[in-house]
Scaffold this motif. Structure first.
Motif, PDB file in Angstrom:
ATOM      1  N   UNK A 132      12.661 -16.100 -44.540  1.00  0.00           N
ATOM      2  CA  UNK A 132      13.228 -17.458 -44.533  1.00  0.00           C
ATOM      3  C   UNK A 132      13.923 -17.687 -43.197  1.00  0.00           C
ATOM      4  N   UNK A 133      13.640 -18.830 -42.581  1.00  0.00           N
ATOM      5  CA  UNK A 133      14.297 -19.175 -41.321  1.00  0.00           C
ATOM      6  C   UNK A 133      15.116 -20.441 -41.545  1.00  0.00           C
ATOM      7  N   UNK A 134      16.431 -20.312 -41.394  1.00  0.00           N
ATOM      8  CA  UNK A 134      17.324 -21.453 -41.624  1.00  0.00           C
ATOM      9  C   UNK A 134      17.769 -22.014 -40.266  1.00  0.00           C
TER      10      UNK A 134
ATOM     11  N   UNK B 103       5.664 -20.716 -38.008  1.00  0.00           N
ATOM     12  CA  UNK B 103       6.331 -19.755 -38.881  1.00  0.00           C
ATOM     13  C   UNK B 103       5.711 -19.824 -40.287  1.00  0.00           C
ATOM     14  N   UNK B 104       5.268 -18.663 -40.799  1.00  0.00           N
ATOM     15  CA  UNK B 104       4.534 -18.668 -42.067  1.00  0.00           C
ATOM     16  C   UNK B 104       5.459 -18.524 -43.276  1.00  0.00           C
ATOM     17  N   UNK B 105       6.722 -18.135 -43.042  1.00  0.00           N
ATOM     18  CA  UNK B 105       7.666 -18.040 -44.161  1.00  0.00           C
ATOM     19  C   UNK B 105       8.218 -19.423 -44.487  1.00  0.00           C
ATOM     20  N   UNK B 106       9.386 -19.443 -45.133  1.00  0.00           N
ATOM     21  CA  UNK B 106       9.977 -20.731 -45.502  1.00  0.00           C
ATOM     22  C   UNK B 106      10.934 -21.174 -44.398  1.00  0.00           C
TER      23      UNK B 106
ATOM     24  N   UNK C 119      18.583 -35.057 -38.844  1.00  0.00           N
ATOM     25  CA  UNK C 119      18.559 -33.594 -38.662  1.00  0.00           C
ATOM     26  C   UNK C 119      17.818 -33.239 -37.372  1.00  0.00           C
ATOM     27  N   UNK C 120      18.359 -32.280 -36.629  1.00  0.00           N
ATOM     28  CA  UNK C 120      17.692 -31.873 -35.388  1.00  0.00           C
ATOM     29  C   UNK C 120      17.150 -30.452 -35.535  1.00  0.00           C
ATOM     30  N   UNK C 121      15.839 -30.321 -35.388  1.00  0.00           N
ATOM     31  CA  UNK C 121      15.210 -29.006 -35.394  1.00  0.00           C
ATOM     32  C   UNK C 121      15.288 -28.459 -33.985  1.00  0.00           C
TER      33      UNK C 121
ATOM     34  N   UNK D 103      15.994 -11.335 -49.748  1.00  0.00           N
ATOM     35  CA  UNK D 103      15.024 -11.696 -48.713  1.00  0.00           C
ATOM     36  C   UNK D 103      15.601 -11.474 -47.316  1.00  0.00           C
ATOM     37  N   UNK D 104      14.688 -11.451 -46.337  1.00  0.00           N
ATOM     38  CA  UNK D 104      15.107 -11.287 -44.942  1.00  0.00           C
ATOM     39  C   UNK D 104      15.267 -12.695 -44.370  1.00  0.00           C
ATOM     40  N   UNK D 105      16.512 -13.015 -44.029  1.00  0.00           N
ATOM     41  CA  UNK D 105      16.813 -14.404 -43.632  1.00  0.00           C
ATOM     42  C   UNK D 105      17.315 -14.430 -42.190  1.00  0.00           C
ATOM     43  N   UNK D 106      16.875 -15.429 -41.447  1.00  0.00           N
ATOM     44  CA  UNK D 106      17.401 -15.673 -40.102  1.00  0.00           C
ATOM     45  C   UNK D 106      18.107 -17.010 -40.092  1.00  0.00           C
ATOM     46  N   UNK D 107      19.266 -17.088 -39.436  1.00  0.00           N
ATOM     47  CA  UNK D 107      19.968 -18.374 -39.290  1.00  0.00           C
ATOM     48  C   UNK D 107      20.090 -18.667 -37.803  1.00  0.00           C
ATOM     49  N   UNK D 108      19.580 -19.820 -37.374  1.00  0.00           N
ATOM     50  CA  UNK D 108      19.768 -20.237 -35.974  1.00  0.00           C
ATOM     51  C   UNK D 108      20.935 -21.218 -35.943  1.00  0.00           C
ATOM     52  N   UNK D 109      21.925 -20.942 -35.095  1.00  0.00           N
ATOM     53  CA  UNK D 109      23.082 -21.826 -34.994  1.00  0.00           C
ATOM     54  C   UNK D 109      24.329 -21.165 -35.535  1.00  0.00           C
TER      55      UNK D 109
END
Ligand code: NAP
Length: 489
Positions: free
Chosen positions: A337-339, A159-162, A148-150, A178-184
């Motif tokens: 949440x940051x995905x 980041x203090x959330x999940x 997996x590549x972060x 919840x307030x979710x962010x998706x990168x990618x």
């Protein structure tokens, strides 16, 4: 040794690393060849490989399921044409059970180091718990999409959330409201955005590059389909049909073909039908030629982006803060949440294992300028080592299983050549590997894959992930090993 459980053995004929599709296929091929003295080392708590790792909501295969089963283990039970991850996991467990692989499986077993002992002609393996194992042959079937590549973004650890990576999903994390962010916005994101959009209070999708999206010609398989799929001629016909459809699609990677024109038209229609807002539509127009990155097949990704609770953010990411994500224009979006659907490290294959050949060189050192092998299978300087889905055997257009099966047969034929002659080792000739890679790179030079940045290429631009041709060509090339390519000792 006879009678000792395979779990306790310290010396085996073959050690297979990874119990995903290719590891299981290797296990079946070994058993069919009468080689029962092997172990399947798997670092996870269960078999399945990529399907064990990628348990994010919405995960499914993006080739028709009739092609996503081994030819020797058809599956008449698929529920949909584009099968979901749990179904595939269940299929793999069945294959392992029915083909007698379970006694060979060592779960939660990580390989740390492998060193070839030339006088003995054996690989010395050091495992995560400090124990050792010796094997005459080592098969690395960890695949190109296992690390997996972060993303390398300032502030990510703060980041203090999940924080979740799509390939290390934690299903216990609550997502509803919840307030979710998706990168990618690659294949993975296109699958997980629709189910997240249904649950999230707000969903922000951070897009760096828009991708090509084609309709997914999906449908549920009904009881009558499953009944018909049990009839061998029908199953064979269905498989052959999809095989040829996808091979035809491969032509779409070349300029001026009918297939390409059809795909471009389908993509344009799909976008204009599913996205009415002209501003959003513009943001979703890919800035690179179709096929350069993996094509996305989805019917619900675009509609998810048009929902009122979803925002597609195209402003570049600036940094991550404890409470959210700040874009380059200074706007901060608060997130619970940051995905990270940011893909895999495909250019440092096997980097978590130190594989050292007889000359003292490690694979990582040999692959400083990107991984290379002979037909993705064997590497000069590393005797008795086989790779499954190694460099330049990926496919952008069809099922990887079509490549895995002949690879397993090839590797077993090489092993049998050593065994039947009472020899110790076989080693690929360096000149053979070099000539093979020069021809491969020359062929890839003018291809569509050179025209953008993707996981198919290294930083320097060399394409190390993809096979440039049609499936038949690859399968014929490795039908049986030419023993003149190898030195035997
Ligand atoms: P990917 O195709 O490599 O996509 C990664 C995404 O993350 C891209 O949109 C990339 O943007 C973005 N990204 C990476 N680093 C970033 C950063 N620092 N800032 C902003 N954006 C960043 O990974 P993937 O979607 O996981 O797919 C990988 C492969 O897995 C696929 O191509 C496919 O072969 C396979 N896959 C298969 C299936 C299936 O069959 N079911 C499903 C999922 C994945 P850029 O495009 O700008 O780099």
């Amino acid at each position: 040794m006879a009678g000792m459980s395979l779990q306790d053995r310290a010396d085996v004929e073959v050690a297979v690393l990874g119990a995903g599709m290719s590891g299981l296929c290797m296990g079946v091929a070994l058993r069919r060849a009468g080689i029962d003295d092997f172990v399947l080392l798997e670092q996870s708590a269960g078999l399945g490989g990529t399907w064990w790792d990628n348990r994010y909501p919405g995960a499914h295969v993006d080739v028709p399921a009739p092609l996503y089963a081994f030819s020797f283990a058809p599956n008449p039970n698929w529920q949909r044409r584009f099968a979901a991850a749990p179904e595939i996991q269940a299929y793999m467990e069945r294959v392992a059970r029915e083909h007698g692989l379970l006694p060979h499986l060592r779960l939660r077993t990580r390989l740390v180091r492998a060193q070839f002992d030339e006088p003995q002609g054996r690989w010395e393996l050091e495992l995560g718990d400090g124990s050792r194992l010796r094997a005459r042959f080592l098969v690395c079937s960890t695949g190109p999409l296992s690390q997996a590549r972060w993303p390398d973004i300032e502030g990510l650890p703060d980041f203090a959330g999940v924080r979740l990576h799509s390939a290390r999903w934690d299903a216990r994390v609550p997502l509803a409201g919840r307030r979710i962010g998706v990168i990618g916005t690659g294949s993975t994101a296109s699958q997980l955005v629709p189910p997240l959009a249904e649950q999230a209070a707000r969903l922000h999708v951070f897009q760096r590059t828009a991708n090509w999206v084609l309709p997914r010609i999906d449908r549920p398989y009904h009881a009558v389909d499953r009944l018909l799929a049990r009839l061998p001629p029908v199953a064979a016909l269905t498989r052959a049909f999809w095989y040829h459809v996808l091979e035809w699609g491969r032509r779409g990677f070349e300029e001026g073909t009918l297939a390409r024109r059809g795909m471009l038209r389908a993509a344009a229609l799909h976008l204009s039908r599913q996205v009415r807002d002209p501003l959003l539509r513009e943001k979703l127009r890919p800035p690179y030629p179709l096929g350069c990155k993996r094509i996305i097949y989805s019917n619900d990704y675009y509609p998810a982006l048009t929902r009122p609770n979803v925002e597609l953010v195209t402003e570049p990411i600036g940094r991550i803060t404890p409470s959210g994500l700040v874009t380059a224009d200074g706007v901060e979006r608060a997130l619970d949440v940051l995905v990270c659907a940011t893909g895999f490290d495909t250019t440092h294959l096997l980097s978590s294992v130190e594989v050292r050949g007889p000359a003292g060189l490690t694979l990582a050192q040999a692959w400083r300028d990107g991984p290379q092998a002979f037909h993705g299978l064997t590497v000069a300087g590393f005797p008795n080592l086989f790779l499954m889905l190694g460099p330049n055997t990926g496919t952008g257009h069809t099922s990887t299983l079509l490549y895995i099966e002949p690879q397993a047969r090839y590797a077993v034929a090489c092993m049998q050549a050593v065994r039947s002659r009472g020899l110790r080792q076989l080693a690929l000739k360096a000149g053979v590997m070099q000539a093979h890679n020069e021809a491969l790179q020359a062929r890839l030079a003018g291809s569509v894959w050179t025209q953008c940045r993707s996981w198919y290429r290294t930083e320097s631009g060399r394409i190390t992930a993809l096979w440039p041709g049609f499936t038949r060509e690859y399968v014929q090339a490795i039908e049986r090993p030419d023993l003149a390519d190898y030195e035997f000792r």
